[in-house]
Design an enzyme around this catalytic site. Sequence first.
Site, PDB file in Angstrom:
ATOM      1  N   THR A  72       0.818  -1.149   0.003  1.00 18.68           N
ATOM      2  CA  THR A  72      -0.061   0.165   0.106  1.00 18.68           C
ATOM      3  C   THR A  72       0.669   1.071   0.028  1.00 18.68           C
ATOM      4  OG1 THR A  72      -1.439   1.495   1.351  1.00 18.68           O
ATOM      5  CG2 THR A  72      -0.092  -0.381   2.558  1.00 18.68           C
ATOM      6  N   GLU A 111       0.122   3.788   1.579  1.00 23.77           N
ATOM      7  CA  GLU A 111       0.189   4.371   3.128  1.00 23.77           C
ATOM      8  C   GLU A 111       1.638   3.837   3.667  1.00 23.77           C
ATOM      9  OE1 GLU A 111      -2.102   5.608   4.626  1.00 23.77           O
ATOM     10  OE2 GLU A 111      -1.475   5.717   6.788  1.00 23.77           O
ATOM     11  N   TYR A 166      -1.035   0.269  10.929  1.00 26.11           N
ATOM     12  CA  TYR A 166      -1.327  -0.472   9.373  1.00 26.11           C
ATOM     13  C   TYR A 166      -0.254  -0.270   8.587  1.00 26.11           C
ATOM     14  CZ  TYR A 166      -3.531  -0.876   5.005  1.00 26.11           C
ATOM     15  OH  TYR A 166      -3.577  -1.142   3.562  1.00 26.11           O
ATOM     16  N   LYS A 208       2.083  -3.471   7.126  1.00 27.69           N
ATOM     17  CA  LYS A 208       2.133  -3.578   5.699  1.00 27.69           C
ATOM     18  C   LYS A 208       3.714  -3.586   5.321  1.00 27.69           C
ATOM     19  CE  LYS A 208      -2.090  -4.440   4.095  1.00 27.69           C
ATOM     20  NZ  LYS A 208      -2.310  -5.501   3.120  1.00 27.69           N
TER      21      LYS A 208
HETATM   22  P1  NAP Z   1     -11.325  -4.646   2.525  1.00 26.94           P
HETATM   23  O1  NAP Z   1     -12.471  -4.447   1.589  1.00 26.94           O
HETATM   24  O2  NAP Z   1     -11.155  -4.154   3.778  1.00 26.94           O
HETATM   25  O3  NAP Z   1     -11.317  -6.159   2.667  1.00 26.94           O
HETATM   26  C1  NAP Z   1     -10.282  -7.020   3.344  1.00 26.94           C
HETATM   27  C2  NAP Z   1     -10.572  -8.413   3.119  1.00 26.94           C
HETATM   28  O4  NAP Z   1      -9.799  -9.206   4.139  1.00 26.94           O
HETATM   29  C3  NAP Z   1     -12.121  -8.883   3.572  1.00 26.94           C
HETATM   30  O5  NAP Z   1     -12.461  -9.868   2.675  1.00 26.94           O
HETATM   31  C4  NAP Z   1     -11.943  -9.238   4.760  1.00 26.94           C
HETATM   32  O6  NAP Z   1     -12.670 -10.486   5.369  1.00 26.94           O
HETATM   33  C5  NAP Z   1     -10.674 -10.194   4.778  1.00 26.94           C
HETATM   34  N1  NAP Z   1      -9.942 -10.257   6.158  1.00 26.94           N
HETATM   35  C6  NAP Z   1      -9.619  -9.504   7.093  1.00 26.94           C
HETATM   36  N2  NAP Z   1      -9.192 -10.150   8.236  1.00 26.94           N
HETATM   37  C7  NAP Z   1      -8.900 -11.249   7.592  1.00 26.94           C
HETATM   38  C8  NAP Z   1      -8.231 -12.447   8.263  1.00 26.94           C
HETATM   39  N3  NAP Z   1      -7.460 -12.338   9.795  1.00 26.94           N
HETATM   40  N4  NAP Z   1      -8.072 -13.701   7.682  1.00 26.94           N
HETATM   41  C9  NAP Z   1      -8.790 -13.831   6.263  1.00 26.94           C
HETATM   42  N5  NAP Z   1      -9.213 -12.810   5.811  1.00 26.94           N
HETATM   43  C10 NAP Z   1      -9.318 -11.503   6.440  1.00 26.94           C
HETATM   44  O7  NAP Z   1      -9.959  -4.126   1.708  1.00 26.94           O
HETATM   45  P2  NAP Z   1      -9.852  -3.965   0.141  1.00 26.94           P
HETATM   46  O8  NAP Z   1      -9.981  -2.242   0.038  1.00 26.94           O
HETATM   47  O9  NAP Z   1     -10.265  -4.892  -0.619  1.00 26.94           O
HETATM   48  O10 NAP Z   1      -8.327  -4.096  -0.075  1.00 26.94           O
HETATM   49  C11 NAP Z   1      -7.695  -5.321  -0.310  1.00 26.94           C
HETATM   50  C12 NAP Z   1      -6.291  -5.266   0.301  1.00 26.94           C
HETATM   51  O11 NAP Z   1      -5.247  -4.414  -0.352  1.00 26.94           O
HETATM   52  C13 NAP Z   1      -5.917  -5.164   1.617  1.00 26.94           C
HETATM   53  O12 NAP Z   1      -4.900  -6.049   2.233  1.00 26.94           O
HETATM   54  C14 NAP Z   1      -5.660  -3.751   1.805  1.00 26.94           C
HETATM   55  O13 NAP Z   1      -4.903  -3.498   2.924  1.00 26.94           O
HETATM   56  C15 NAP Z   1      -4.790  -3.522   0.585  1.00 26.94           C
HETATM   57  N6  NAP Z   1      -4.820  -2.175  -0.094  1.00 26.94           N
HETATM   58  C16 NAP Z   1      -6.065  -1.624  -0.166  1.00 26.94           C
HETATM   59  C17 NAP Z   1      -6.240  -0.397  -0.805  1.00 26.94           C
HETATM   60  C18 NAP Z   1      -7.549   0.426  -1.239  1.00 26.94           C
HETATM   61  O14 NAP Z   1      -7.433   1.652  -1.140  1.00 26.94           O
HETATM   62  N7  NAP Z   1      -8.502  -0.239  -1.355  1.00 26.94           N
HETATM   63  C19 NAP Z   1      -4.902   0.343  -1.336  1.00 26.94           C
HETATM   64  C20 NAP Z   1      -3.645  -0.496  -0.815  1.00 26.94           C
HETATM   65  C21 NAP Z   1      -3.768  -1.705  -0.436  1.00 26.94           C
HETATM   66  P3  NAP Z   1     -14.382  -9.942   5.921  1.00 26.94           P
HETATM   67  O15 NAP Z   1     -14.954  -9.368   4.754  1.00 26.94           O
HETATM   68  O16 NAP Z   1     -14.855 -10.920   6.673  1.00 26.94           O
HETATM   69  O17 NAP Z   1     -14.232  -8.858   6.898  1.00 26.94           O
HETATM   70  O1  G4F Z   2     -10.718   6.793   3.239  1.00 23.92           O
HETATM   71  P1  G4F Z   2      -9.634   6.649   4.190  1.00 23.92           P
HETATM   72  O2  G4F Z   2      -9.702   5.968   5.534  1.00 23.92           O
HETATM   73  O3  G4F Z   2      -8.295   5.857   3.627  1.00 23.92           O
HETATM   74  P2  G4F Z   2      -6.934   5.761   3.793  1.00 23.92           P
HETATM   75  O4  G4F Z   2      -6.377   6.120   5.342  1.00 23.92           O
HETATM   76  O5  G4F Z   2      -6.208   6.774   2.932  1.00 23.92           O
HETATM   77  O6  G4F Z   2      -6.361   4.422   3.718  1.00 23.92           O
HETATM   78  C1  G4F Z   2      -6.896   3.711   2.630  1.00 23.92           C
HETATM   79  O7  G4F Z   2      -5.906   3.599   1.552  1.00 23.92           O
HETATM   80  C2  G4F Z   2      -4.580   3.141   1.922  1.00 23.92           C
HETATM   81  C3  G4F Z   2      -3.977   3.590   0.552  1.00 23.92           C
HETATM   82  O8  G4F Z   2      -3.154   4.566   0.676  1.00 23.92           O
HETATM   83  C4  G4F Z   2      -4.896   1.561   2.196  1.00 23.92           C
HETATM   84  F1  G4F Z   2      -3.846   0.913   2.360  1.00 23.92           F
HETATM   85  C5  G4F Z   2      -5.810   1.283   3.395  1.00 23.92           C
HETATM   86  O9  G4F Z   2      -6.081   0.092   3.593  1.00 23.92           O
HETATM   87  C6  G4F Z   2      -7.143   2.241   2.925  1.00 23.92           C
HETATM   88  O10 G4F Z   2      -7.862   1.508   1.908  1.00 23.92           O
HETATM   89  O11 G4F Z   2      -8.877   8.272   4.656  1.00 23.92           O
HETATM   90  C7  G4F Z   2      -8.422   9.064   3.454  1.00 23.92           C
HETATM   91  C8  G4F Z   2      -8.197  10.490   4.076  1.00 23.92           C
HETATM   92  C9  G4F Z   2      -7.455  10.327   5.473  1.00 23.92           C
HETATM   93  O12 G4F Z   2      -6.519  11.249   5.088  1.00 23.92           O
HETATM   94  C10 G4F Z   2      -8.428  10.654   6.384  1.00 23.92           C
HETATM   95  O13 G4F Z   2      -7.840  11.382   7.660  1.00 23.92           O
HETATM   96  O14 G4F Z   2      -9.516  11.133   4.557  1.00 23.92           O
HETATM   97  C11 G4F Z   2      -9.337  11.530   5.640  1.00 23.92           C
HETATM   98  N1  G4F Z   2     -10.491  11.545   6.312  1.00 23.92           N
HETATM   99  C12 G4F Z   2     -11.351  12.814   6.721  1.00 23.92           C
HETATM  100  N2  G4F Z   2     -12.397  12.413   7.174  1.00 23.92           N
HETATM  101  C13 G4F Z   2     -11.359  10.434   6.836  1.00 23.92           C
HETATM  102  C14 G4F Z   2     -12.519  11.067   7.198  1.00 23.92           C
HETATM  103  N3  G4F Z   2     -11.325   9.174   6.805  1.00 23.92           N
HETATM  104  C15 G4F Z   2     -12.063   8.417   7.217  1.00 23.92           C
HETATM  105  N4  G4F Z   2     -12.273   6.881   7.056  1.00 23.92           N
HETATM  106  N5  G4F Z   2     -13.354   9.094   7.637  1.00 23.92           N
HETATM  107  C16 G4F Z   2     -13.661  10.392   7.933  1.00 23.92           C
HETATM  108  O15 G4F Z   2     -14.643  10.681   8.347  1.00 23.92           O
END
Ligand code: NAP
Ligand code: G4F
Length: 332
Positions: free
Chosen positions: A123, A125, A146, A150
Amino acid sequence: MKRALITGITGQDGSYLAESLLSDGYEVHGVIRRSSSFNTGRIDHIFDKLKLVYGDVTDFAAISSIVAEVEPDEMYNLAAQSHVKVSFEAPAYTASVDAVGALNVLEAVKQRSPKTRLYQASTSEMYGSSPSPQSESTPMHPNSPYAAAKLYAYHMTRSYRDAYGLHASNGILFNHESPRRGPTFVTRKITMAIARIAAGKQDRVVLGNLDARRDWGHARDYVEAMRLVIGMDAPGDYVVATGQQRSVREFVDAAFHAAGIPIVWNSARDTARDALTDEVRVSTDSRYLRPNEVDSLQGDSTRLRKATGWEPKTSFEELVREMVNADMGSVR
Ligand code: NAP
Ligand code: G4F
């Protein structure tokens, strides 16, 4: 027929990835967690086509036997406690899932199915306070439990590749969203709130830091990048990003605009009013701030683009519109 195994298949990315692999004729296996309520909402439409098994990445014995049983051609480790703010409240749990869980996956592949190609969901992050734009050569300064967990998984993936010759790659993905995004991430929180405001069921959305800047793409485009990364002859680490950056405030603006609700900002107070009704539609509360923030993420994905020709297909405006329309259509 190629076999793929996905941890985190019930998540946002897992669901799009499973669809993509199925449409290319893969046999798709997924690990799901036991839950006291239904957690398969994102994959119900393809449920019958998937081979699902209960498991948890923190349980090495389970993951190891699943890997040995399936012997996948490709394995995608998407399982994570993926919420940054939650990781400050549950740091040890986050480390056990996101760091040790990834190590369990690596060990299982090494011991039981070393020919399997492995994709680790790294990520942006991890860059934390490093200045943007960030590329594969930018130093990483994680700012949250987190990100630190990661980063461990990222380095172990590199290390297992170098030490044991595994085809193990990191995709360093910048934020990606969709109508399937979890409701507590900022983009979906905003689009769901707007749908409820439009329906007269909620008066405003309460947010934290409006000035944070992110590089937001569409999850559908990003799972295609994951497949290109794992499909490469040589394993490696690749940034996946649009290269365009917007603030949270700009996302709010675009989303209200897409819903046809004009808003007017009072920047001094971090609030926005409805231009027609004068009601407050956006306000802030310190409970949504984090102990440490990542201010600016903007990815440079030149390496992946040159190696594979990957380009994001969905613009920022299209992403916002798709999310707003989906939530407006399903508000009850
Ligand atoms: P998400 O919607 O939060 O999905 C996470 C998945 O992991 C869900 O299926 C969850 O199951 C499962 N999980 C959580 N804990 C587990 C465990 N202990 N054992 C097995 N499965 C488990 O995340 P996403 O947005 O699809 O992201 C997918 C991956 O990419 C994650 O690793 C995240 O950290 C990474 N990532 C995401 C972003 C982004 O912007 N979306 C960016 C960079 C990296 P449940 O449905 O049961 O909760
Ligand atoms: O949507 P966020 O919670 O995503 P964040 O923290 O960037 O993390 C996501 O992206 C990462 C990739 O860079 C992934 F690895 C991670 O698993 C996840 O998918 O917050 C985005 C921004 C932050 O700066 C946060 O402080 O939005 C700001 N924010 C402002 N108000 C808020 C809020 N975030 C959340 N969740 N809720 C609020 O009310």
